[in-house]
Design a protein around this motif. Structure first.
Motif, PDB file in Angstrom:
ATOM      1  N   LYS A   1      45.284  40.315   0.748  1.00 50.16           N
ATOM      2  CA  LYS A   1      45.407  41.506  -0.098  1.00 50.16           C
ATOM      3  C   LYS A   1      44.783  41.257  -1.463  1.00 50.16           C
ATOM      4  CE  LYS A   1      49.643  43.443   1.868  1.00 50.16           C
ATOM      5  NZ  LYS A   1      51.047  43.751   1.586  1.00 50.16           N
ATOM      6  N   SER A   2      45.003  40.061  -2.018  1.00 47.64           N
ATOM      7  CA  SER A   2      44.429  39.765  -3.330  1.00 47.64           C
ATOM      8  C   SER A   2      42.908  39.660  -3.242  1.00 47.64           C
ATOM      9  CB  SER A   2      45.035  38.488  -3.928  1.00 47.64           C
ATOM     10  OG  SER A   2      44.742  37.367  -3.136  1.00 47.64           O
ATOM     11  N   LEU A   3      42.384  39.194  -2.121  1.00 45.54           N
ATOM     12  CA  LEU A   3      40.933  39.129  -1.938  1.00 45.54           C
ATOM     13  C   LEU A   3      40.325  40.528  -1.932  1.00 45.54           C
ATOM     14  CD1 LEU A   3      38.390  37.397  -1.318  1.00 45.54           C
ATOM     15  CD2 LEU A   3      38.924  37.722   1.096  1.00 45.54           C
ATOM     16  N   PHE A   4      40.967  41.447  -1.232  1.00 43.29           N
ATOM     17  CA  PHE A   4      40.459  42.823  -1.216  1.00 43.29           C
ATOM     18  C   PHE A   4      40.593  43.474  -2.584  1.00 43.29           C
ATOM     19  CE2 PHE A   4      41.300  42.772   3.547  1.00 43.29           C
ATOM     20  CZ  PHE A   4      39.966  42.597   3.852  1.00 43.29           C
ATOM     21  N   ALA A   5      41.615  43.094  -3.328  1.00 41.49           N
ATOM     22  CA  ALA A   5      41.768  43.625  -4.685  1.00 41.49           C
ATOM     23  C   ALA A   5      40.626  43.146  -5.570  1.00 41.49           C
ATOM     24  CB  ALA A   5      43.112  43.212  -5.273  1.00 41.49           C
ATOM     25  N   VAL A   6      40.214  41.898  -5.416  1.00 44.22           N
ATOM     26  CA  VAL A   6      39.075  41.358  -6.173  1.00 44.22           C
ATOM     27  C   VAL A   6      37.809  42.133  -5.817  1.00 44.22           C
ATOM     28  CG1 VAL A   6      37.539  39.348  -6.350  1.00 44.22           C
ATOM     29  CG2 VAL A   6      39.994  39.051  -6.544  1.00 44.22           C
TER      30      VAL A   6
ATOM     31  N   GLN B   1      52.119  34.473   4.224  1.00 45.69           N
ATOM     32  CA  GLN B   1      51.430  34.031   3.011  1.00 45.69           C
ATOM     33  C   GLN B   1      49.939  34.343   3.107  1.00 45.69           C
ATOM     34  OE1 GLN B   1      51.953  29.900   2.050  1.00 45.69           O
ATOM     35  NE2 GLN B   1      50.793  30.058   0.164  1.00 45.69           N
ATOM     36  N   LEU B   2      49.338  34.121   4.249  1.00 45.29           N
ATOM     37  CA  LEU B   2      47.922  34.425   4.442  1.00 45.29           C
ATOM     38  C   LEU B   2      47.669  35.923   4.275  1.00 45.29           C
ATOM     39  CD1 LEU B   2      45.036  33.640   5.142  1.00 45.29           C
ATOM     40  CD2 LEU B   2      45.669  33.707   7.556  1.00 45.29           C
TER      41      LEU B   2
ATOM     42  N   THR C   1      41.428  30.505   1.231  1.00 44.88           N
ATOM     43  CA  THR C   1      40.986  29.400   2.091  1.00 44.88           C
ATOM     44  C   THR C   1      42.144  28.458   2.400  1.00 44.88           C
ATOM     45  OG1 THR C   1      38.776  29.560   1.151  1.00 44.88           O
ATOM     46  CG2 THR C   1      39.312  27.524   2.303  1.00 44.88           C
ATOM     47  N   GLU C   2      42.937  28.122   1.391  1.00 47.97           N
ATOM     48  CA  GLU C   2      44.076  27.220   1.606  1.00 47.97           C
ATOM     49  C   GLU C   2      45.122  27.857   2.517  1.00 47.97           C
ATOM     50  OE1 GLU C   2      45.447  26.227  -2.322  1.00 47.97           O
ATOM     51  OE2 GLU C   2      43.747  24.888  -2.690  1.00 47.97           O
ATOM     52  N   ALA C   3      45.394  29.139   2.309  1.00 48.50           N
ATOM     53  CA  ALA C   3      46.381  29.825   3.153  1.00 48.50           C
ATOM     54  C   ALA C   3      45.901  29.893   4.598  1.00 48.50           C
ATOM     55  CB  ALA C   3      46.665  31.227   2.611  1.00 48.50           C
ATOM     56  N   ARG C   4      44.604  30.127   4.796  1.00 46.66           N
ATOM     57  CA  ARG C   4      44.037  30.172   6.152  1.00 46.66           C
ATOM     58  C   ARG C   4      44.186  28.814   6.819  1.00 46.66           C
ATOM     59  NH1 ARG C   4      39.129  28.363   8.205  1.00 46.66           N
ATOM     60  NH2 ARG C   4      38.535  29.349  10.168  1.00 46.66           N
TER      61      ARG C   4
ATOM     62  N   ARG D   1      41.409  36.732  13.111  1.00 47.19           N
ATOM     63  CA  ARG D   1      41.476  36.788  11.644  1.00 47.19           C
ATOM     64  C   ARG D   1      40.978  35.480  11.046  1.00 47.19           C
ATOM     65  NH1 ARG D   1      47.011  38.022   8.367  1.00 47.19           N
ATOM     66  NH2 ARG D   1      47.691  36.167   9.469  1.00 47.19           N
ATOM     67  N   TYR D   2      41.391  34.347  11.615  1.00 43.80           N
ATOM     68  CA  TYR D   2      40.930  33.046  11.106  1.00 43.80           C
ATOM     69  C   TYR D   2      39.409  32.952  11.156  1.00 43.80           C
ATOM     70  CZ  TYR D   2      45.770  31.503  12.031  1.00 43.80           C
ATOM     71  OH  TYR D   2      47.127  31.363  12.089  1.00 43.80           O
ATOM     72  N   ASP D   3      38.817  33.498  12.208  1.00 47.30           N
ATOM     73  CA  ASP D   3      37.364  33.435  12.365  1.00 47.30           C
ATOM     74  C   ASP D   3      36.634  34.345  11.378  1.00 47.30           C
ATOM     75  OD1 ASP D   3      37.793  31.642  14.415  1.00 47.30           O
ATOM     76  OD2 ASP D   3      37.430  33.087  16.016  1.00 47.30           O
ATOM     77  N   LEU D   4      37.237  35.455  11.003  1.00 44.90           N
ATOM     78  CA  LEU D   4      36.591  36.399  10.088  1.00 44.90           C
ATOM     79  C   LEU D   4      36.678  35.965   8.619  1.00 44.90           C
ATOM     80  CD1 LEU D   4      37.825  39.775  11.607  1.00 44.90           C
ATOM     81  CD2 LEU D   4      35.470  38.964  11.546  1.00 44.90           C
ATOM     82  N   ILE D   5      37.745  35.287   8.261  1.00 51.89           N
ATOM     83  CA  ILE D   5      37.998  34.981   6.856  1.00 51.89           C
ATOM     84  C   ILE D   5      36.894  34.144   6.201  1.00 51.89           C
ATOM     85  CG2 ILE D   5      39.551  33.729   5.286  1.00 51.89           C
ATOM     86  CD1 ILE D   5      41.866  34.826   7.004  1.00 51.89           C
ATOM     87  N   PRO D   6      36.396  33.062   6.809  1.00 54.02           N
ATOM     88  CA  PRO D   6      35.366  32.267   6.119  1.00 54.02           C
ATOM     89  C   PRO D   6      34.117  33.084   5.765  1.00 54.02           C
ATOM     90  CG  PRO D   6      36.202  31.060   8.001  1.00 54.02           C
ATOM     91  CD  PRO D   6      36.784  32.440   8.076  1.00 54.02           C
TER      92      PRO D   6
END
Length: 186
Positions: free
Chosen positions: A100-105, A94-95, A70-73, A44-49
């Motif tokens: 979830k909020s990123l997918f909502a955006v 928290q991450l 980014t901060e949560a990651r 997951r950490y690798d996919l997020i950026p």
């Protein structure tokens, strides 16, 4: 008489060995289950950026959401061995909430939703989140079994003498972002 004493002593030694080995096996299962979670968390950490960079190009005005992800990651990744397991679990929750909020955006941007790279990364991340949930369930069941062994008689006597400690569950923080519904605004 000495023969009976030796037999009783041998039985006690066998019971102690059995209890000790049982505790070690249970603790190793918990450690293995946590290791499985860490593998999925690393993925997951690798996919997020990459996902964040893709969304950045479409959603410039959503910089606070991207910054929160980014901060949560970063916080979750840095919690690896520097904090206790309870803090690590809190950071992971928290991450999950910020994702979830990123997918909502992303829902607010039809062009982004049709972008092949974004769709593949979202699919990969969703798959990873599903694997984290499955690993979490397995981890929690092994922790339940291990903690139960530490609390039942006579294992609890030997566990406390040998300094075995109760392991925390990987649950959802009822006050954390993962427990709250995601607000989608257009």
């Amino acid at each position: 008489m000495p023969l009976i004493f030796l037999i009783i002593l041998a039985v006690i030694v066998v019971i102690i060995i059995f209890l000790y080995n049982s505790l070690i096996r249970s603790r190793n299962q918990v450690d293995e289950a946590w290791s499985d979670i860490e593998v999925q968390l690393k993925r997951r950490y690798d996919l997020i950026p990459n996902l964040v960079e893709t969304v950045k190009g479409y959603a410039k005005q959503e910089s606070s959401v991207l910054q929160n992800v980014t901060e949560a990651r970063t916080k979750a990744m840095n919690a690896g061995s520097s904090t206790n397991l309870g803090d690590k679990l809190k950071d992971e929750n928290q991450l999950s909430g910020t994702l979830k909020s990123l997918f909502a955006v992303a829902e607010a941007y039809p062009d982004l939703k049709s972008n092949q790279n974004f769709m593949q990364m979202q699919s990969d991340l969703t798959d990873t989140e599903d694997k984290i949930q499955a690993s979490r369930r397995f981890y929690n069941s092994t922790v339940r079994d291990y903690n139960t062994k530490l609390q039942v008689f006579p294992t609890n006597i030997f566990a406390s003498m040998l300094h075995f400690v109760v392991k925390p569950f990987f649950g959802i923080d009822e006050n954390g972002p993962e427990a709250q519904p995601v607000n989608v605004k257009f």
